[in-house]
Design an enzyme around this catalytic site. Sequence first.
Site, mmCIF file in Angstrom:
data_model
loop_
_atom_site.group_PDB
_atom_site.id
_atom_site.type_symbol
_atom_site.label_atom_id
_atom_site.label_comp_id
_atom_site.label_asym_id
_atom_site.label_seq_id
_atom_site.Cartn_x
_atom_site.Cartn_y
_atom_site.Cartn_z
ATOM 1 C CD GLU A 1 1.166 8.343 -1.764
ATOM 2 O OE1 GLU A 1 2.304 8.685 -1.437
ATOM 3 O OE2 GLU A 1 0.882 7.897 -2.897
ATOM 4 C CE1 TYR B 1 9.511 3.955 -0.677
ATOM 5 C CE2 TYR B 1 11.082 5.773 -0.617
ATOM 6 C CZ TYR B 1 9.863 5.231 -0.266
ATOM 7 O OH TYR B 1 8.990 5.961 0.508
HETATM 8 FE FE1 FEO Z 1 3.985 9.040 -0.263
HETATM 9 FE FE2 FEO Z 1 4.406 6.011 1.330
HETATM 10 O O1 FEO Z 1 3.482 7.458 0.606
#
Ligand code: FEO
Length: 371
Positions: A80, A191
């Site tokens: 990512e 998160y």
């Molecule tokens: Fe899945 Fe912090 O990226």
Amino acid sequence: MSAVKIADNIYWVGAVDFDSREFHGYEIPYGTTYNAYLIVDEKITLIDTVKEKFSNTLIQNISEIVDPARIDYVLANHVEPDHSGGLDSILDIAKAAQLITCSNGEKGLRAYYHQDWNFKIVKSGDILNTGRYNLEFIQTPMVHWPDNMMVYLEDTQMLFSNDAFGQHYASKERFDFEVDEKITLERAKDYYANIVLPFDAPVKKIFADLEGKDISMILPSHGLILKNTLTKILGKYKDWSDNITNENEAVIVYDSMWGSTKEMAEKIAEDFEKKGIQTKTFYLKEHHVSEIMSHIIEAKYICVGSSTLNRQMLPNVAAFLTYMKGLAPKNRIGLAFGSYGWSGESIKYVNEELEECKFEMMEPIKRQYKN
Ligand code: FEO
């Protein structure tokens, strides 16, 4: 922000992003960090990079410790772009460096960046010796993408966990013991609810993979390094990945056209409270879906209300349901409710969406106008 010494020969060299407020649909009111770590040994190793726009910060931070051209290994634990965005810049300087990743990492990085970097492919259990240190790779696919990996440094009992155990929280502090414990726990929950929740089985696999390993510190790729809250957050990850919910908590989410569905939401809250069940009610015009997820993560009852508009549910409710369905909370009891004028389809559609979440459903509640 400058490089920060974590331990002898180990440094944080990442970037703090105080300005970001959005992360693929997840509202992040406190910004975030892109944590990268430098291990200075006979061989010099960089663990992960940063979002592309912070590449210069990464290079400056590394330069405070060593000449970036001397880096021997760059570890890409996740494709990512918030972690791989600095690869191009760093590999342009560290021309002899090997780029170490797993096979899914190589596939993803080639597809994103179209560069013929000097890849070295590793898998779970492989060890990279850097001189005095041994770095063990642990693949953690789907926490959060198929390419995720962690790195365990046995000599210091440090776990470089990439996305797992992170928090979107920008601050000048780098360690959890420098801030109030509540901040770390709340940010970690938020998160998990918005990023990690769909991946309960892969999270459980992490625990199996870590069995028998002592961990003194978790160094995630976002937020604070965990030391004092480490045991609590590991315990929370176990509970959340088991979808353990609180039987005494209900979340009520709604949008309302002329206030009738709002009144229903208030009445439902009152009825729960009479039974000793605590409620949190969210009007979708005032609360973002990602804030609501942070409450859904521990609530047993999920009640969703919408007026009927043009034979559909209200758009805010549809957006919320789409977001929640993707995050796939399990082991919940659902309730659909809403007011309508003449056709009343919204209640049926909300009910169907909650059924698709595999919630155990209560009988829907409908109300015509204000009857
Ligand atoms: Fe899945 Fe912090 O990226």
